[in-house]
Motif scaffolding. Structure first.
Motif, PDB file in Angstrom:
ATOM      1  N   GLN A   1       0.833  -1.201   0.000  1.00 32.55           N
ATOM      2  CA  GLN A   1       0.000   0.000   0.000  1.00 32.55           C
ATOM      3  C   GLN A   1       0.870   1.255   0.000  1.00 32.55           C
ATOM      4  OE1 GLN A   1      -3.606  -0.063   0.047  1.00 32.55           O
ATOM      5  NE2 GLN A   1      -3.225   2.060  -0.561  1.00 32.55           N
ATOM      6  N   ILE A   2       1.937   1.237   0.777  1.00 31.10           N
ATOM      7  CA  ILE A   2       2.843   2.380   0.829  1.00 31.10           C
ATOM      8  C   ILE A   2       3.556   2.561  -0.512  1.00 31.10           C
ATOM      9  CG2 ILE A   2       4.958   3.266   1.902  1.00 31.10           C
ATOM     10  CD1 ILE A   2       4.042   1.894   4.498  1.00 31.10           C
ATOM     11  N   MET A   3       3.978   1.461  -1.121  1.00 35.18           N
ATOM     12  CA  MET A   3       4.617   1.553  -2.434  1.00 35.18           C
ATOM     13  C   MET A   3       3.688   2.210  -3.444  1.00 35.18           C
ATOM     14  SD  MET A   3       6.522  -2.130  -2.844  1.00 35.18           S
ATOM     15  CE  MET A   3       7.332  -2.908  -1.443  1.00 35.18           C
ATOM     16  N   ALA A   4       2.412   1.802  -3.442  1.00 36.16           N
ATOM     17  CA  ALA A   4       1.450   2.390  -4.366  1.00 36.16           C
ATOM     18  C   ALA A   4       1.271   3.876  -4.075  1.00 36.16           C
ATOM     19  CB  ALA A   4       0.115   1.657  -4.264  1.00 36.16           C
ATOM     20  N   GLU A   5       1.192   4.229  -2.793  1.00 36.99           N
ATOM     21  CA  GLU A   5       1.051   5.631  -2.416  1.00 36.99           C
ATOM     22  C   GLU A   5       2.270   6.444  -2.842  1.00 36.99           C
ATOM     23  OE1 GLU A   5       0.299   8.355   1.620  1.00 36.99           O
ATOM     24  OE2 GLU A   5       0.222   6.160   1.719  1.00 36.99           O
ATOM     25  N   ALA A   6       3.443   5.804  -2.858  1.00 36.45           N
ATOM     26  CA  ALA A   6       4.677   6.484  -3.275  1.00 36.45           C
ATOM     27  C   ALA A   6       4.739   6.682  -4.785  1.00 36.45           C
ATOM     28  CB  ALA A   6       5.893   5.698  -2.809  1.00 36.45           C
ATOM     29  N   GLY A   7       3.814   6.063  -5.520  1.00 32.03           N
ATOM     30  CA  GLY A   7       3.756   6.242  -6.965  1.00 32.03           C
ATOM     31  C   GLY A   7       4.256   5.077  -7.781  1.00 32.03           C
ATOM     32  N   VAL A   8       4.638   3.975  -7.135  1.00 31.48           N
ATOM     33  CA  VAL A   8       5.219   2.842  -7.859  1.00 31.48           C
ATOM     34  C   VAL A   8       4.198   2.247  -8.819  1.00 31.48           C
ATOM     35  CG1 VAL A   8       6.142   0.509  -7.620  1.00 31.48           C
ATOM     36  CG2 VAL A   8       6.866   2.313  -6.036  1.00 31.48           C
ATOM     37  N   LEU A   9       4.528   2.270 -10.091  1.00 31.29           N
ATOM     38  CA  LEU A   9       3.691   1.664 -11.132  1.00 31.29           C
ATOM     39  C   LEU A   9       4.252   0.311 -11.539  1.00 31.29           C
ATOM     40  CD1 LEU A   9       1.405   1.715 -13.209  1.00 31.29           C
ATOM     41  CD2 LEU A   9       2.893   3.079 -14.712  1.00 31.29           C
ATOM     42  N   TRP A  10       5.583   0.227 -11.721  1.00 33.08           N
ATOM     43  CA  TRP A  10       6.224  -1.030 -12.085  1.00 33.08           C
ATOM     44  C   TRP A  10       6.872  -1.643 -10.848  1.00 33.08           C
ATOM     45  CZ3 TRP A  10       5.414   2.058 -16.351  1.00 33.08           C
ATOM     46  CH2 TRP A  10       5.056   1.395 -17.518  1.00 33.08           C
ATOM     47  N   LEU A  11       6.457  -2.871 -10.529  1.00 32.75           N
ATOM     48  CA  LEU A  11       6.971  -3.566  -9.353  1.00 32.75           C
ATOM     49  C   LEU A  11       7.562  -4.906  -9.758  1.00 32.75           C
ATOM     50  CD1 LEU A  11       7.212  -3.821  -6.213  1.00 32.75           C
ATOM     51  CD2 LEU A  11       5.022  -5.046  -6.297  1.00 32.75           C
TER      52      LEU A  11
ATOM     53  N   ILE B   1      15.527   1.992   5.533  1.00 32.09           N
ATOM     54  CA  ILE B   1      14.374   2.656   6.130  1.00 32.09           C
ATOM     55  C   ILE B   1      13.261   1.634   6.298  1.00 32.09           C
ATOM     56  CG2 ILE B   1      12.595   4.420   5.758  1.00 32.09           C
ATOM     57  CD1 ILE B   1      14.757   5.846   3.952  1.00 32.09           C
ATOM     58  N   SER B   2      12.692   1.533   7.483  1.00 30.85           N
ATOM     59  CA  SER B   2      11.654   0.546   7.764  1.00 30.85           C
ATOM     60  C   SER B   2      10.280   1.090   7.380  1.00 30.85           C
ATOM     61  CB  SER B   2      11.658   0.159   9.244  1.00 30.85           C
ATOM     62  OG  SER B   2      10.552  -0.683   9.537  1.00 30.85           O
ATOM     63  N   LEU B   3       9.686   0.509   6.334  1.00 30.92           N
ATOM     64  CA  LEU B   3       8.338   0.930   5.954  1.00 30.92           C
ATOM     65  C   LEU B   3       7.305   0.592   7.029  1.00 30.92           C
ATOM     66  CD1 LEU B   3       7.958   0.240   2.118  1.00 30.92           C
ATOM     67  CD2 LEU B   3       8.494   2.368   3.292  1.00 30.92           C
ATOM     68  N   PRO B   4       7.342  -0.622   7.634  1.00 34.55           N
ATOM     69  CA  PRO B   4       6.349  -0.914   8.668  1.00 34.55           C
ATOM     70  C   PRO B   4       6.425   0.034   9.855  1.00 34.55           C
ATOM     71  CG  PRO B   4       7.371  -2.940   7.897  1.00 34.55           C
ATOM     72  CD  PRO B   4       8.158  -1.809   7.313  1.00 34.55           C
ATOM     73  N   SER B   5       7.632   0.494  10.211  1.00 35.71           N
ATOM     74  CA  SER B   5       7.798   1.357  11.381  1.00 35.71           C
ATOM     75  C   SER B   5       7.615   2.839  11.055  1.00 35.71           C
ATOM     76  CB  SER B   5       9.184   1.152  12.010  1.00 35.71           C
ATOM     77  OG  SER B   5       9.361  -0.174  12.439  1.00 35.71           O
ATOM     78  N   GLU B   6       8.210   3.289   9.942  1.00 36.05           N
ATOM     79  CA  GLU B   6       8.223   4.708   9.628  1.00 36.05           C
ATOM     80  C   GLU B   6       7.132   5.128   8.658  1.00 36.05           C
ATOM     81  OE1 GLU B   6      12.028   6.625   9.006  1.00 36.05           O
ATOM     82  OE2 GLU B   6      13.069   4.763   9.477  1.00 36.05           O
ATOM     83  N   GLY B   7       6.587   4.161   7.921  1.00 37.42           N
ATOM     84  CA  GLY B   7       5.584   4.523   6.937  1.00 37.42           C
ATOM     85  C   GLY B   7       6.197   5.270   5.766  1.00 37.42           C
ATOM     86  N   ILE B   8       5.341   5.883   4.985  1.00 37.60           N
ATOM     87  CA  ILE B   8       5.808   6.538   3.763  1.00 37.60           C
ATOM     88  C   ILE B   8       6.697   7.743   4.056  1.00 37.60           C
ATOM     89  CG2 ILE B   8       3.846   8.119   3.507  1.00 37.60           C
ATOM     90  CD1 ILE B   8       3.956   7.391   0.462  1.00 37.60           C
TER      91      ILE B   8
END
Length: 371
Positions: free
Chosen positions: A116-126, A306-313
């Motif tokens: 979800q955070i990746m999508a919010e960051a704008g990631v289109l190609w994964l 950077i920890s996405l679960p801890s720090e978020g976007i």
């Protein structure tokens, strides 16, 4: 489930289709028109005409929301990401840059949060990778989640499980942009030797046969090592006989821990001089996430994660500065007069140095001396 995605991409906007290469640029006002549509009625005439011209097999006459997903703009400016869903693998390849294969990672809830955070960051190609991603117990659920978020997904795999019906059903319902398959030999003897798994060749062939019958969008990565060096052309011939695109990889890299064990698989006769490193956008428009949700600028430069679960976007705000610092020619490369034409980035050079690799395998000074 959607068949098309309209999405911002860096400074532009794209209309793309999962499972298909083609697509086209959307003027900003067209994207905004689609974004403002309620999805209940049919799409605008220009879209219907464009879809029919690009994808004749797709019917664009129904309600727009039935086939089009419109992604929201992101303030973060990331367009691509790679994700190691797990480092576990059913092979023990001698050349693997991951080193130890450890089946560990996040619970599914954290995986979905990271996506979800990746999508919010704008990631289109994964790119979903591993280890071997398809052995992860949450692969199917995670893949479906990434697809539902409007990502164009590449799966990097050894093909050993592509014969499984649940995976084939998944890819039929939610088409991947690409399935990249690593190829480790052209015969059972060499393939099983490099992967250090008896029967690996058999499941590779079984998986490839199933994937080809299912018409998955395959691209082959031909891996040339000491064990299969004599079969380079045979591997290429197989790819060409299957009618598949391929790339040949010959230069091994140290493990992500700076270990040299992967370098012993290198075929010295197949070492190739890399092109000069011209810079990259790692950390600025691209990032990598490991199995624990730790973000780094790329698969190689894993310092200051950077920890996405801890720090978020919000944690991503630090990534650009980390990238700029890691790319500086420091350490063993400080003051190098040849840095302008170096063939490896600084993070990769650091791994070679930590592994005490021969200078000629990555550095111009060593190459010049050997010559």
């Amino acid at each position: 489930m959607h068949s098309l995605i309209a999405s911002p991409f860096l400074e532009d906007h794209l209309l793309v289709r999962p499972g298909a290469r083609g697509g086209f640029m959307l003027p900003a006002h067209r994207y905004e028109e689609l974004r403002a549509h309620d999805g209940a009625g049919s799409g605008p005439a220009w879209l219907v005409d464009a879809v029919r011209g690009q994808w004749p097999d797709l019917d664009p006459t129904g309600p727009l929301g039935g086939y089009l997903l419109v992604r929201r703009p992101s303030a973060w400016g990331y367009s691509r990401a790679s994700w190691e869903i797990n480092l576990g693998c059913n092979y023990k390849c001698k050349h693997c840059y991951l080193g130890l294969k450890v089946n560990s990672g996040m619970p599914l809830a954290d995986k979905l949060q990271c996506l979800q955070i990746m999508a919010e960051a704008g990631v289109l190609w994964l790119q979903i990778t591993g280890g071997e991603p398809t052995v992860d117990k949450d692969f199917i659920a995670s893949y479906r989640a990434a697809y539902s978020l409007g990502m164009m997904i590449t799966v990097s795999t050894n093909a050993s499980l592509l014969w499984r019906q649940n995976l084939l059903d998944l890819f039929r319902e939610c088409p991947p942009y690409r399935v990249t398959v690593s190829m480790y030999g052209a015969t059972k003897a060499s393939y099983d030797e490099l992967t250090q798994r008896q029967g690996a060749w058999d499941v590779f062939v079984q998986g490839m046969n199933a994937a080809r019958r299912a018409r998955l969008p395959l691209r082959m990565s031909v891996i040339v090592t000491e064990d299969n060096a004599a079969e380079e052309q045979s591997m290429i011939d197989l790819c060409q006989g299957w009618g598949l695109e391929y790339n040949v990889f010959t230069n091994m890299t140290p493990t992500i821990y700076g270990g040299a064990e992967s370098l012993t698989a290198q075929s010295k006769e197949h070492l190739r001089l890399r092109k000069p490193f011209g810079g990259c956008n790692a950390g600025h428009t691209f990032f990598h996430t490991d199995p624990h949700g730790l973000v780094s600028i790329c698969k190689i430069g894993r310092d200051d994660q950077i920890s996405l679960p801890s720090e978020g976007i919000d944690g991503l705000a630090r990534l650009g500065a980390i990238a700029d610092r890691l790319m500086l020619r420091t350490g063993g490369c400080t003051g190098c007069q040849l840095s302008g034409t170096c063939t490896v980035c600084r993070p990769l050079a650091k791994h070679y140095q930590e592994a005490k690799a021969p200078l000629g395998s990555y550095c111009q000074h060593g190459i010049k001396k050997a010559g």
